[in-house]
Write a protein that holds these residues in place. Structure first.
Motif, PDB file in Angstrom:
ATOM      1  N   LYS A  39       9.699 -15.480  22.001  1.00 12.44           N
ATOM      2  CA  LYS A  39       9.353 -15.317  20.581  1.00 12.44           C
ATOM      3  C   LYS A  39       9.821 -16.535  19.781  1.00 12.44           C
ATOM      4  O   LYS A  39       9.102 -17.022  18.896  1.00 12.44           O
ATOM      5  CB  LYS A  39      10.010 -14.055  20.032  1.00 12.44           C
ATOM      6  CG  LYS A  39       9.444 -12.759  20.583  1.00 12.44           C
ATOM      7  CD  LYS A  39      10.164 -11.560  19.984  1.00 12.44           C
ATOM      8  CE  LYS A  39       9.599 -10.259  20.524  1.00 12.44           C
ATOM      9  NZ  LYS A  39      10.298  -9.082  19.938  1.00 12.44           N
ATOM     10  N   PHE A  40      11.008 -17.042  20.116  1.00  8.15           N
ATOM     11  CA  PHE A  40      11.562 -18.152  19.359  1.00  8.15           C
ATOM     12  C   PHE A  40      10.668 -19.396  19.457  1.00  8.15           C
ATOM     13  O   PHE A  40      10.364 -20.046  18.452  1.00  8.15           O
ATOM     14  CB  PHE A  40      12.967 -18.461  19.857  1.00  8.15           C
ATOM     15  CG  PHE A  40      13.631 -19.621  19.194  1.00  8.15           C
ATOM     16  CD1 PHE A  40      14.226 -19.495  17.950  1.00  8.15           C
ATOM     17  CD2 PHE A  40      13.618 -20.885  19.804  1.00  8.15           C
ATOM     18  CE1 PHE A  40      14.823 -20.579  17.321  1.00  8.15           C
ATOM     19  CE2 PHE A  40      14.210 -21.965  19.187  1.00  8.15           C
ATOM     20  CZ  PHE A  40      14.814 -21.827  17.950  1.00  8.15           C
ATOM     21  N   TYR A  41      10.247 -19.734  20.671  1.00  7.84           N
ATOM     22  CA  TYR A  41       9.424 -20.920  20.863  1.00  7.84           C
ATOM     23  C   TYR A  41       7.974 -20.677  20.458  1.00  7.84           C
ATOM     24  O   TYR A  41       7.192 -21.636  20.367  1.00  7.84           O
ATOM     25  CB  TYR A  41       9.498 -21.384  22.306  1.00  7.84           C
ATOM     26  CG  TYR A  41      10.838 -22.023  22.652  1.00  7.84           C
ATOM     27  CD1 TYR A  41      11.215 -23.237  22.096  1.00  7.84           C
ATOM     28  CD2 TYR A  41      11.730 -21.384  23.503  1.00  7.84           C
ATOM     29  CE1 TYR A  41      12.433 -23.825  22.392  1.00  7.84           C
ATOM     30  CE2 TYR A  41      12.963 -21.955  23.799  1.00  7.84           C
ATOM     31  CZ  TYR A  41      13.307 -23.177  23.239  1.00  7.84           C
ATOM     32  OH  TYR A  41      14.532 -23.741  23.522  1.00  7.84           O
ATOM     33  N   SER A  42       7.601 -19.412  20.204  1.00  8.93           N
ATOM     34  CA  SER A  42       6.244 -19.122  19.708  1.00  8.93           C
ATOM     35  C   SER A  42       6.183 -19.103  18.188  1.00  8.93           C
ATOM     36  O   SER A  42       5.124 -18.859  17.616  1.00  8.93           O
ATOM     37  CB  SER A  42       5.759 -17.779  20.250  1.00  8.93           C
ATOM     38  OG  SER A  42       5.687 -17.790  21.655  1.00  8.93           O
ATOM     39  N   GLY A  43       7.295 -19.337  17.562  1.00 11.74           N
ATOM     40  CA  GLY A  43       7.341 -19.343  16.094  1.00 11.74           C
ATOM     41  C   GLY A  43       7.538 -17.985  15.476  1.00 11.74           C
ATOM     42  O   GLY A  43       7.373 -17.807  14.266  1.00 11.74           O
ATOM     43  N   VAL A  44       7.891 -16.997  16.285  1.00  9.19           N
ATOM     44  CA  VAL A  44       8.108 -15.629  15.801  1.00  9.19           C
ATOM     45  C   VAL A  44       9.613 -15.416  15.671  1.00  9.19           C
ATOM     46  O   VAL A  44      10.388 -15.874  16.516  1.00  9.19           O
ATOM     47  CB  VAL A  44       7.484 -14.606  16.768  1.00  9.19           C
ATOM     48  CG1 VAL A  44       7.736 -13.176  16.252  1.00  9.19           C
ATOM     49  CG2 VAL A  44       5.994 -14.862  16.947  1.00  9.19           C
ATOM     50  N   ASN A  45       9.991 -14.706  14.633  1.00  3.70           N
ATOM     51  CA  ASN A  45      11.408 -14.407  14.428  1.00  3.70           C
ATOM     52  C   ASN A  45      11.862 -13.431  15.514  1.00  3.70           C
ATOM     53  O   ASN A  45      11.435 -12.279  15.537  1.00  3.70           O
ATOM     54  CB  ASN A  45      11.618 -13.799  13.058  1.00  3.70           C
ATOM     55  CG  ASN A  45      13.100 -13.632  12.730  1.00  3.70           C
ATOM     56  OD1 ASN A  45      13.977 -13.917  13.583  1.00  3.70           O
ATOM     57  ND2 ASN A  45      13.426 -13.156  11.539  1.00  3.70           N
ATOM     58  N   PRO A  46      12.746 -13.865  16.415  1.00  3.68           N
ATOM     59  CA  PRO A  46      13.148 -12.971  17.509  1.00  3.68           C
ATOM     60  C   PRO A  46      14.059 -11.832  17.049  1.00  3.68           C
ATOM     61  O   PRO A  46      14.274 -10.883  17.818  1.00  3.68           O
ATOM     62  CB  PRO A  46      13.906 -13.917  18.465  1.00  3.68           C
ATOM     63  CG  PRO A  46      14.395 -15.007  17.592  1.00  3.68           C
ATOM     64  CD  PRO A  46      13.368 -15.181  16.507  1.00  3.68           C
ATOM     65  N   TYR A  47      14.556 -11.877  15.851  1.00  3.17           N
ATOM     66  CA  TYR A  47      15.462 -10.834  15.373  1.00  3.17           C
ATOM     67  C   TYR A  47      14.738  -9.689  14.684  1.00  3.17           C
ATOM     68  O   TYR A  47      15.351  -8.711  14.263  1.00  3.17           O
ATOM     69  CB  TYR A  47      16.505 -11.454  14.430  1.00  3.17           C
ATOM     70  CG  TYR A  47      17.416 -12.459  15.112  1.00  3.17           C
ATOM     71  CD1 TYR A  47      18.464 -12.030  15.912  1.00  3.17           C
ATOM     72  CD2 TYR A  47      17.192 -13.820  14.966  1.00  3.17           C
ATOM     73  CE1 TYR A  47      19.282 -12.955  16.546  1.00  3.17           C
ATOM     74  CE2 TYR A  47      18.006 -14.761  15.581  1.00  3.17           C
ATOM     75  CZ  TYR A  47      19.049 -14.306  16.381  1.00  3.17           C
ATOM     76  OH  TYR A  47      19.847 -15.226  17.000  1.00  3.17           O
ATOM     77  N   GLU A  48      13.447  -9.811  14.471  1.00  2.69           N
ATOM     78  CA  GLU A  48      12.688  -8.747  13.827  1.00  2.69           C
ATOM     79  C   GLU A  48      12.212  -7.738  14.841  1.00  2.69           C
ATOM     80  O   GLU A  48      11.853  -8.069  15.951  1.00  2.69           O
ATOM     81  CB  GLU A  48      11.505  -9.354  13.066  1.00  2.69           C
ATOM     82  CG  GLU A  48      11.911 -10.194  11.890  1.00  2.69           C
ATOM     83  CD  GLU A  48      10.704 -10.753  11.161  1.00  2.69           C
ATOM     84  OE1 GLU A  48       9.568 -10.601  11.689  1.00  2.69           O
ATOM     85  OE2 GLU A  48      10.875 -11.356  10.085  1.00  2.69           O
TER      86      GLU A  48
END
Length: 255
Positions: free
Chosen positions: A246-255
């Motif tokens: 998620k992090f490298y896809s531009g998505v917030n991994p904490y959501e």
């Protein structure tokens, strides 16, 4: 009388003349041949000394087709492949290291590699499907979740396996044979092959042994990374994988 006197005088003159002439003749040497027979005693023939027998140097028997060679690194054991070849920066198995030490190092490498390969599978499978006794979460925390009887049984099984390995490959310990492996023991070959995968051909065995070593080395590095990662973030392997995806896809991994 006159004739007799003349004959006598003639004979005397002739005799005197012959005697005088003989005085001027060189004497003929007389050769005396004497036959001498000498007996030469031949010295007794002494028996040639027996050629001392060359002591037979004991040769370490071939084990799984491997004959220890002190002129080679690791005494000729398999395990070195391209591109690194013999990767030994610390010099544990260079030429000159005693055979027993090299066998002990290889024994440790093989056994730790096997444990690491099982651990790598255990990390992934145990965290994905859970285990008995309700084990959940990172694999680092699952051992502490085991019930005491199960943990005791697990420890006993490890002890039995290690005792079997010790009696199979190690000389009975004493003051002169501490940490000594048996001459006929191949490092890691404890005789456990229920599927009959061990080759009988020496060349094929070297290939299989090299594959096992390479996979074991990779597994040791991999398990060390898994363990360190879980100690840092206290997440399972797949949770960490999804986090960075998620992090490298531009998505917030904490959501």
């Amino acid at each position: 009388y006159f004739q007799l006197n003349m004959s006598f005088r003639t004979s005397a003159i002739l005799t005197t003349s012959l005697a005088t002439a003989a005085a001027f003749v060189a004497p003929v040497p007389t050769r005396v041949v004497t036959s001498l027979r000498s007996t030469i005693e031949e010295p007794p023939v002494e028996p040639s000394p027996a050629t001392p027998e060359t002591p037979v140097v004991p040769v370490v028997p071939a084990i799984n087709g491997w004959v220890p060679d002190d002129s080679k690194a690791v005494w000729g054991l398999p395990g070195a492949i391209a591109p690194t070849g013999l990767f030994d920066p610390a010099g544990f198995c260079q030429v000159g290291i005693p055979l027993n030490d090299v066998k002990r190092y290889r024994e440790s490498e093989v056994m730790h590699g096997r444990v690491a390969m099982m651990a790598a599978v255990g990390y992934l499978v145990g965290e994905s499907f859970g285990g008995p006794f309700g084990l959940t979460g990172p694999a680092n925390d699952q051992l502490a979740q085991l019930p005491a009887p199960a943990l005791a049984l697990f420890t006993l099984m490890i002890g039995v396996a290690e005792t079997f390995r010790a009696t199979k490959g190690w000389v009975e310990p004493s003051t002169s044979s501490l940490w000594t492996l048996r001459e006929t023991y191949y490092p890691g070959d404890v005789g456990f092959d229920p599927l009959g995968l061990k080759p009988t051909d020496a060349a094929e065995f070297n290939v299989i042994q090299t594959k096992e070593l390479q996979n074991g080395r990779l597994a040791m590095l991999g398990v060390a990374g898994m363990c360190a990662q879980e100690l840092c973030n206290h997440k399972t392997i797949f949770e960490t994988f999804m986090f960075y995806q998620k992090f490298y896809s531009g998505v917030n991994p904490y959501e």
